[in-house]
Design an enzyme around this catalytic site. Sequence first.
Site, PDB file in Angstrom:
ATOM      1  N   GLN A 178       6.969   4.485  -6.107  1.00  0.00           N
ATOM      2  CA  GLN A 178       6.844   3.326  -6.690  1.00  0.00           C
ATOM      3  C   GLN A 178       8.155   2.908  -6.932  1.00  0.00           C
ATOM      4  OE1 GLN A 178       4.761   2.217 -10.294  1.00  0.00           O
ATOM      5  NE2 GLN A 178       3.141   1.687  -8.632  1.00  0.00           N
ATOM      6  N   HIS A 200       0.896  -1.141   0.177  1.00  0.00           N
ATOM      7  CA  HIS A 200       0.065  -0.082   0.144  1.00  0.00           C
ATOM      8  C   HIS A 200       0.856   1.214  -0.046  1.00  0.00           C
ATOM      9  CE1 HIS A 200      -3.693   2.400   0.805  1.00  0.00           C
ATOM     10  NE2 HIS A 200      -2.842   3.166   1.543  1.00  0.00           N
TER      11      HIS A 200
HETATM   12  C1  GAR Z   1       0.855   0.419  -6.463  1.00  0.00           C
HETATM   13  O1  GAR Z   1       1.223   1.770  -6.155  1.00  0.00           O
HETATM   14  C2  GAR Z   1       0.391  -0.011  -5.126  1.00  0.00           C
HETATM   15  O2  GAR Z   1       0.933   0.358  -4.108  1.00  0.00           O
HETATM   16  C3  GAR Z   1      -1.052   0.582  -4.971  1.00  0.00           C
HETATM   17  O3  GAR Z   1      -1.564   0.451  -6.563  1.00  0.00           O
HETATM   18  C4  GAR Z   1      -0.497   0.266  -7.318  1.00  0.00           C
HETATM   19  C5  GAR Z   1      -0.381  -0.630  -8.310  1.00  0.00           C
HETATM   20  O4  GAR Z   1       0.737  -0.359  -9.244  1.00  0.00           O
HETATM   21  N1  GAR Z   1      -1.952  -0.400  -4.253  1.00  0.00           N
HETATM   22  C6  GAR Z   1      -3.022   0.105  -3.557  1.00  0.00           C
HETATM   23  O5  GAR Z   1      -3.235   1.358  -3.314  1.00  0.00           O
HETATM   24  C7  GAR Z   1      -3.638  -0.841  -2.599  1.00  0.00           C
HETATM   25  N2  GAR Z   1      -4.550  -0.257  -1.663  1.00  0.00           N
HETATM   26  P1  GAR Z   1       1.162  -1.409 -10.249  1.00  0.00           P
HETATM   27  O6  GAR Z   1      -0.057  -1.937 -11.071  1.00  0.00           O
HETATM   28  O7  GAR Z   1       1.803  -0.715 -11.366  1.00  0.00           O
HETATM   29  O8  GAR Z   1       1.795  -2.327  -9.301  1.00  0.00           O
END
Ligand code: GAR
Length: 225
Positions: A178, A116
Site C-alpha cells: 500500500q 491492483h
Molecule cells: C487497494 O489495495 C487496491 O489496490 C485494491 O483495493 C485496495 C483499496 O484500498 N484494489 C483491488 O483489489 C482492485 N482489484 P483503499 O480503499 O485504502 O484505497
Amino acid sequence: MEPEIAKAPIIVVLISGSGSNLQAIIDQVASEEIPAVIGAVISNRPEAKGLERAKKAGIPTATVDHKNFEQRELFDANLIRTIDEYQPDLIVLAGFMRILTPDFVRRYEGKLLNIHPSLLPKYPGLHTHQRAIDAGDLEHGVTTHFVTTDLDSGPNIIQATVPVLPQDTAESLATRVQHQEHVIYPITVKWFVQGRITMSGDTAQLDGVDLPQSGLPLESPNTLH
Ligand code: GAR
C-alpha cells in the site's frame, strides 16, 4: 468576446472502502501536484470510509448501493448516469470492488484507470497478498493500468515491486504494497490529466512511446515525475 480559460480536467473517483488511495490523490490535487479537480467521489457502499475523506475535502459524494439492484446491468446503468452528471475526463477506480459490465468499460475505455495489488498479469481478483506468499514468490507488488473488459486486466502503466520477506503475513505484505500504491497512483493520475499517458490497443504509451507490457517499473519515487 471573453478569452477562453482552459478548464481543469475533472476526475471522478469510484471507491468501496477505506479510500487511502483516494486520500493520496486528494492530497496531490490539493497541493496542485495533480492539475485537476475531483468532481465527485462515488461509492457502492454507503458506509465506505472514503466518503468521509471526500466530504472532509469538500468534494461532492454520491452512493450507488449495489444492494439496491438485482442485476449488474441495472447497477452499472445507474452508476453511468451518476458519473456522467459530473462530465469527467477521467474515471479512477480506487479500491472499487465491483466487477464492471463490458458496456460500462467500453463507455469509458481509454479514460478508466485502476490500481491492483499484484504484479499483473499475476493474481487478478482477491487475496493477492496471500496468494503471493502461498506461491513462495520472492517479489510482489502493485500495478496501475487502463481498464479493459477482463477483470483486473488492461495495459499496465506503472508497476512497483516489493520484496516478500520470510516472516511476512498477508497483512504485513499489504502494508508494504500500500505504501507503494500511494506513490504510483497519484503519478499515474497526474500523467493522465497532463495528457502524457494514453491507451493504444493493448499497450499504454507515455509521451507517445510504448510502455513495457509489465508497465514502467518504479525504481525510486524520485525517478518518476
Ligand atoms: C487497494 O489495495 C487496491 O489496490 C485494491 O483495493 C485496495 C483499496 O484500498 N484494489 C483491488 O483489489 C482492485 N482489484 P483503499 O480503499 O485504502 O484505497
